[in-house]
Design an enzyme around this catalytic site. Sequence first.
Site, PDB file in Angstrom:
ATOM      1  N   ASP A 180     -26.241 -55.026 -63.818  1.00 39.17           N
ATOM      2  CA  ASP A 180     -25.108 -55.302 -63.386  1.00 39.17           C
ATOM      3  C   ASP A 180     -23.281 -54.897 -63.323  1.00 39.17           C
ATOM      4  OD1 ASP A 180     -24.176 -55.764 -60.102  1.00 39.17           O
ATOM      5  OD2 ASP A 180     -22.966 -57.290 -62.017  1.00 39.17           O
ATOM      6  N   GLY A 181     -23.006 -53.363 -63.046  1.00 41.99           N
ATOM      7  CA  GLY A 181     -20.720 -53.184 -63.848  1.00 41.99           C
ATOM      8  C   GLY A 181     -20.556 -54.225 -63.713  1.00 41.99           C
ATOM      9  N   GLU A 233     -25.563 -49.319 -65.955  1.00 38.37           N
ATOM     10  CA  GLU A 233     -25.890 -48.229 -64.468  1.00 38.37           C
ATOM     11  C   GLU A 233     -27.674 -49.632 -64.457  1.00 38.37           C
ATOM     12  OE1 GLU A 233     -27.631 -47.365 -61.368  1.00 38.37           O
ATOM     13  OE2 GLU A 233     -25.491 -46.191 -62.337  1.00 38.37           O
ATOM     14  N   HIS A 242     -12.397 -37.652 -60.725  1.00 39.19           N
ATOM     15  CA  HIS A 242     -12.485 -37.254 -62.082  1.00 39.19           C
ATOM     16  C   HIS A 242     -11.284 -36.385 -62.793  1.00 39.19           C
ATOM     17  CE1 HIS A 242     -17.349 -37.008 -61.734  1.00 39.19           C
ATOM     18  NE2 HIS A 242     -16.503 -37.873 -62.237  1.00 39.19           N
ATOM     19  N   ASP A 264     -16.901 -47.710 -59.619  1.00 37.58           N
ATOM     20  CA  ASP A 264     -17.324 -47.131 -58.833  1.00 37.58           C
ATOM     21  C   ASP A 264     -18.032 -47.436 -58.557  1.00 37.58           C
ATOM     22  OD1 ASP A 264     -18.104 -44.402 -57.388  1.00 37.58           O
ATOM     23  OD2 ASP A 264     -18.817 -43.373 -58.624  1.00 37.58           O
ATOM     24  N   HIS A 304     -19.684 -48.383 -63.116  1.00 36.00           N
ATOM     25  CA  HIS A 304     -21.606 -47.702 -62.302  1.00 36.00           C
ATOM     26  C   HIS A 304     -21.699 -46.204 -62.832  1.00 36.00           C
ATOM     27  CE1 HIS A 304     -19.904 -51.213 -60.127  1.00 36.00           C
ATOM     28  NE2 HIS A 304     -21.376 -51.542 -59.518  1.00 36.00           N
ATOM     29  N   SER A 347     -19.457 -39.710 -64.474  1.00 30.92           N
ATOM     30  CA  SER A 347     -18.042 -40.084 -65.514  1.00 30.92           C
ATOM     31  C   SER A 347     -18.268 -40.005 -67.007  1.00 30.92           C
ATOM     32  CB  SER A 347     -17.446 -41.007 -64.748  1.00 30.92           C
ATOM     33  OG  SER A 347     -18.896 -41.818 -64.653  1.00 30.92           O
TER      34      SER A 347
END
Length: 285
Positions: free
Chosen positions: A142-143, A117, A18, A168, A41, A99
């Site tokens: 799905d990312g 997500e 971060h 991530d 994610h 995030s």
Amino acid sequence: MNYRHAFHAGNHADVLKHVAMLAICDALTAKPAPLFALDTHAGRGLYALDSNSAQRTGEAEGGIGRLMAEAPSDPLINRYLQAVRACRNEHGRMAYPGSPWLLAHALREDDRVAACELHPEEAAQLRSNFGRDPRVAVHERDGYAAMKALLPPRLGETRFGRGLVLIDPPYEAQLEEFDTAISALRDALGRWPQGCYALWYPIKLRRALQPFYRRAAALPAKSALVAELLVRPDDSPLNMNGSGLLVLNAPFQLDAKLRPSLQALAKVLGERQAQARLEWLKTAA
């Protein structure tokens, strides 16, 4: 998928990720053109450090808890701590921003965020946390698939020339996750070559990451920078001894700005033999 970020929110890996992410956002927003950010994610985006999940691991105590107590004099760390305090002013003294919250905090009215997500419960909470922000679109998907679908980014007739993709993943597949991530990055760079990409990764045994570093350096990006924080020696494959961020197409002078911050984080968050590493795997020609 069994991973829940609520168990690990605010730990040393979150702090590194971060601090660096906000530094990237601030560099990108220094120019007036609107930006697009994709969080592949995203989790739920907002966490309570007094929840049973967070209390069970206590990881935040050695991360954001220790950092807020010592508050080293560093502009990037101070920027991050100000964002955490802003989150707590809004959501309570034990809140911790994920995030998506930090992206929404750092970006501007004309900028846009897509937060993905896959887990239904986490996605529902993410939508609850950000459903009223018109700048944030929540996707239960799905990312990695979202990188194919959403890049290059468009909003109506508007095409975004600049922005950030944060990847991530939970690394439940261990080293196999690096293969998936590298493949996704290669495809995304073909779709949106001017974007800045940041891939977070855990460090257990650093020597096991040598193939990842070589493949990252070979990606068709203008530059590849790694920023790593080891809070203990990387001599055990059973522990997450540190973490890193691979930044492709890094903003100008990001390395110079991050270097003192990483050193300060190693000093405050680390045990004996803690260390920070900032290295270019590939530099712009």
